[in-house]
Design an enzyme around this catalytic site. Structure first.
Site, PDB file in Angstrom:
ATOM      1  N   ALA A  59       0.837  -1.205   0.000  1.00 43.23           N
ATOM      2  CA  ALA A  59       0.000   0.000   0.000  1.00 43.23           C
ATOM      3  C   ALA A  59       0.866   1.247   0.000  1.00 43.23           C
ATOM      4  O   ALA A  59       2.055   1.198   0.312  1.00 43.23           O
ATOM      5  CB  ALA A  59      -0.904   0.017   1.237  1.00 43.23           C
ATOM      6  N   TYR A  60       0.230   2.359  -0.346  1.00 37.21           N
ATOM      7  CA  TYR A  60       0.819   3.682  -0.166  1.00 37.21           C
ATOM      8  C   TYR A  60       0.401   4.118   1.234  1.00 37.21           C
ATOM      9  O   TYR A  60      -0.789   4.328   1.485  1.00 37.21           O
ATOM     10  CB  TYR A  60       0.280   4.638  -1.226  1.00 37.21           C
ATOM     11  N   TYR A 124      -5.290   9.601   2.151  1.00 32.36           N
ATOM     12  CA  TYR A 124      -4.922   8.215   2.423  1.00 32.36           C
ATOM     13  C   TYR A 124      -6.149   7.376   2.764  1.00 32.36           C
ATOM     14  O   TYR A 124      -6.396   6.322   2.158  1.00 32.36           O
ATOM     15  CB  TYR A 124      -3.911   8.155   3.571  1.00 32.36           C
ATOM     16  N   TRP A 149      -2.876   1.610  13.287  1.00 33.50           N
ATOM     17  CA  TRP A 149      -1.636   1.996  13.982  1.00 33.50           C
ATOM     18  C   TRP A 149      -0.606   0.862  13.930  1.00 33.50           C
ATOM     19  O   TRP A 149      -0.087   0.420  14.950  1.00 33.50           O
ATOM     20  CB  TRP A 149      -1.944   2.374  15.430  1.00 33.50           C
TER      21      TRP A 149
END
Length: 285
Positions: A59-60, A124, A149
């Site tokens: 993922a970005y 995002y 997180w």
């Protein structure tokens, strides 16, 4: 079963490369082989490998940078997973994908369920939500695990950053008004393997009954400030940690104030999840 694993050198991908070994023939590819920003390459790799299962932790994840690179964030987090799902449909394959607590706006101070309304505050989160929707729209067997997180002992993450800063400084000021659940990358990988192990014997019926979105984050909740306190204590460091408000630490991307998710659906169907403090001590032990 042939499994295509993306992002194999990332935090979660590295752990998955180990956890998935008992489930089939794992073809682990990193960004050098399959760069999600190159959609032609994504398609070519899938058509070459011809997997029965695609597991996509790549993922970005640069939350603040995404605000100035929205096209790249959407290509990696939305278009590429959507393409993977389309290719999976052609192959009759299933897909496991990872999303984020940042699909929620954090305005309600109670744990979010999978069916609660989303409302990402930043690029995002919006790009990750679009990826979820693209996979669901493809109509394939899929599991989408929303996590939060994420940290571990490799890569770039909050844990390693705070450990480094706590060694360099006498004092750290950390945001104390954002609530979430720190989740160890190994917890994510091992839970994924446990769930997929249940899918194996049951086959198509299992996927029909269980496809969908699940929240996969550590139990309990904390703040970035309290998380940092726990990290400093576990590392045996003497750095002072002081609480500040989000307004005192402005960032390009807005963060949800409360992004704790309820993992009750996953726990009731599949397996237990550890408390965040317990997992942190295992990670740092």
């Amino acid at each position: 079963m042939k499994i295509l694993l993306t992002g194999s050198t990332g935090q979660v991908g590295y752990e998955l490369a180990r956890s998935l070994q008992g489930l089939g023939d794992v073809v682990a590819v990193d960004r050098n082989v399959m760069d999600l920003s190159n959609l032609d390459q994504v398609r070519d790799v899938i058509r070459t490998v011809r997997p029965q299962l695609i597991v996509n932790p790549a993922a970005y994840t640069a939350v603040d940078k995404a605000e100035s690179e929205p096209e790249l964030a959407y290509r990696v987090n939305a278009e590429a997973p959507g393409l993977m799902a389309q290719e999976a449909k052609l192959l009759g394959a299933a897909m496991v994908h990872y999303s984020t607590d940042y699909v929620f706006d954090g305005s309600d101070p109670s744990p979010r369920g999978e069916d609660d309304a989303t409302g990402p505050l930043n690029v995002y989160g919006a790009s990750k939500l679009a990826g979820e929707q693209a996979i669901a729209a493809a109509g394939i067997d899929h599991l989408i695990f929303r996590t939060s997180w994420v940290y571990g002992m490799r890569g770039k993450n909050f844990l390693l950053t705070m450990m480094r800063l706590a060694k360099e400084r006498e004092e750290l000021k950390v945001v104390a008004d954002q609530h979430g659940a720190p989740t160890w990358s190994r917890t994510i990988a091992d839970t994924t393997a446990l769930v997929l192990a249940q899918a194996g014997p049951a086959g198509a019926d299992w996927w029909r009954q269980n496809s969908g979105v699940y929240h996969l984050s550590a139990q309990g909740q904390t703040t970035w400030f309290e998380f940092t306190q726990a990290i400093v204590e576990a590392a045996g460091l003497s750095c002072r940690v002081l609480p500040i408000g989000s307004a005192d630490y402005p960032t390009p991307a807005r963060r949800p104030q409360y992004s704790v998710m309820s993992s009750e659906r996953l726990v009731s169907r599949f397996c237990h999840l550890p408390d965040w403090k317990q997992a942190l001590h295992l990670c740092m032990g």
